[in-house]
Motif scaffolding. Sequence first.
Motif, PDB file in Angstrom:
ATOM      1  N   UNK A 271       0.840  -1.197   0.000  1.00  0.00           N
ATOM      2  CA  UNK A 271       0.000   0.000   0.000  1.00  0.00           C
ATOM      3  C   UNK A 271       0.868   1.237   0.000  1.00  0.00           C
ATOM      4  N   UNK A 272       0.436   2.252  -0.751  1.00  0.00           N
ATOM      5  CA  UNK A 272       1.136   3.540  -0.688  1.00  0.00           C
ATOM      6  C   UNK A 272       0.155   4.685  -0.910  1.00  0.00           C
ATOM      7  N   UNK A 273       0.099   5.570   0.058  1.00  0.00           N
ATOM      8  CA  UNK A 273      -0.579   6.868  -0.092  1.00  0.00           C
ATOM      9  C   UNK A 273       0.113   7.790   0.901  1.00  0.00           C
ATOM     10  N   UNK A 274      -0.217   9.058   0.868  1.00  0.00           N
ATOM     11  CA  UNK A 274       0.348   9.953   1.866  1.00  0.00           C
ATOM     12  C   UNK A 274      -0.277   9.681   3.239  1.00  0.00           C
TER      13      UNK A 274
ATOM     14  N   UNK B 113     -14.863   4.053   3.353  1.00  0.00           N
ATOM     15  CA  UNK B 113     -13.614   4.093   4.128  1.00  0.00           C
ATOM     16  C   UNK B 113     -12.575   3.244   3.395  1.00  0.00           C
ATOM     17  N   UNK B 114     -11.515   3.897   2.927  1.00  0.00           N
ATOM     18  CA  UNK B 114     -10.488   3.126   2.206  1.00  0.00           C
ATOM     19  C   UNK B 114      -9.081   3.622   2.557  1.00  0.00           C
ATOM     20  N   UNK B 115      -8.917   3.956   3.834  1.00  0.00           N
ATOM     21  CA  UNK B 115      -7.599   4.390   4.315  1.00  0.00           C
ATOM     22  C   UNK B 115      -6.633   3.221   4.276  1.00  0.00           C
ATOM     23  N   UNK B 116      -5.458   3.431   3.672  1.00  0.00           N
ATOM     24  CA  UNK B 116      -4.479   2.355   3.494  1.00  0.00           C
ATOM     25  C   UNK B 116      -3.416   2.382   4.589  1.00  0.00           C
ATOM     26  N   UNK B 117      -3.104   1.226   5.119  1.00  0.00           N
ATOM     27  CA  UNK B 117      -2.021   1.059   6.092  1.00  0.00           C
ATOM     28  C   UNK B 117      -0.708   0.895   5.312  1.00  0.00           C
TER      29      UNK B 117
END
Length: 281
Positions: A210-213, A253-257
């Motif tokens: 996973x990658x996001x800010x 809700x799709x917050x990535x760890x």
Amino acid sequence: MKKILVTGSTGQLGSELAELSAQYPKYQWIFADRTKITLDDLKLLNNQLNEIQPDIILNGGAYTAVDKAETDKELAFKINHLAVEVIARYTAENNVKLIHVSTDYVFDGSSSTALDEKAETNPINVYGESKLAGEIACMQQNPDSIIIRTSWVYSKYGNNFVKTMQRLMDQRDELNVVNDQIGSPTYAADLAQAMVTIFESAEWIPGIYNFSNEGEISWYEFALAIKEFGGYKCNIEGIPTSEYPTPAKRPKFSLLNKEKIKLIYNLDVPYYKESLKKMFV
């Protein structure tokens, strides 16, 4: 000299990789738009890959029109599933490294905690279904692949939420923005750097990442940050998804760890406001 093929070269990620490539002249970079890499013609695609003979493929090309995909299912699946299958098979047969970009839309949005790479997938729109099919095909054809799931991508290039908000805040006195879809934005320049860091690394550890800010926000809060950095006077109101219906459902809700990618590749993941500010400098 290693040859790096970037698909989707005119998109947000491809454009950021093109800018970044100047810092890595030891590679031969090939930036392929739809004429060089034809994702909707599978036979031609295979021939094109054989002609180019890359050592590394960064597959950022995709069908990304989320709402349009609902009525354009065949094309979405051809590009996001079958073309990925062709690329992954080619990389397996020719010992080529593959980094394939996927999406948070493989999830249904029912979680309340940040989603790690083992979280259950259950897409709720055609785009998400096609991207998940691409992930599965990628790993079946070439288990040595790396897949990066990302979310809410924006850049100074292409069309995205940030640029839409900038335009609308310039034109209007008031805006309504959805406040009950939670996730984190991804600055495409940060994702581009993460991909280069991975293939430059001494170790290649296949699998999903996973990658996001960093940050846990709604689209409404994202809009407020854009307003702040742009100095806009527009009044912004938060509204529920029910007041802004779209052809395709979005995960709530799709917050990535990001712990896995930070641990394995020692990546420093910036807070979303740090990265957003760079677009306004």
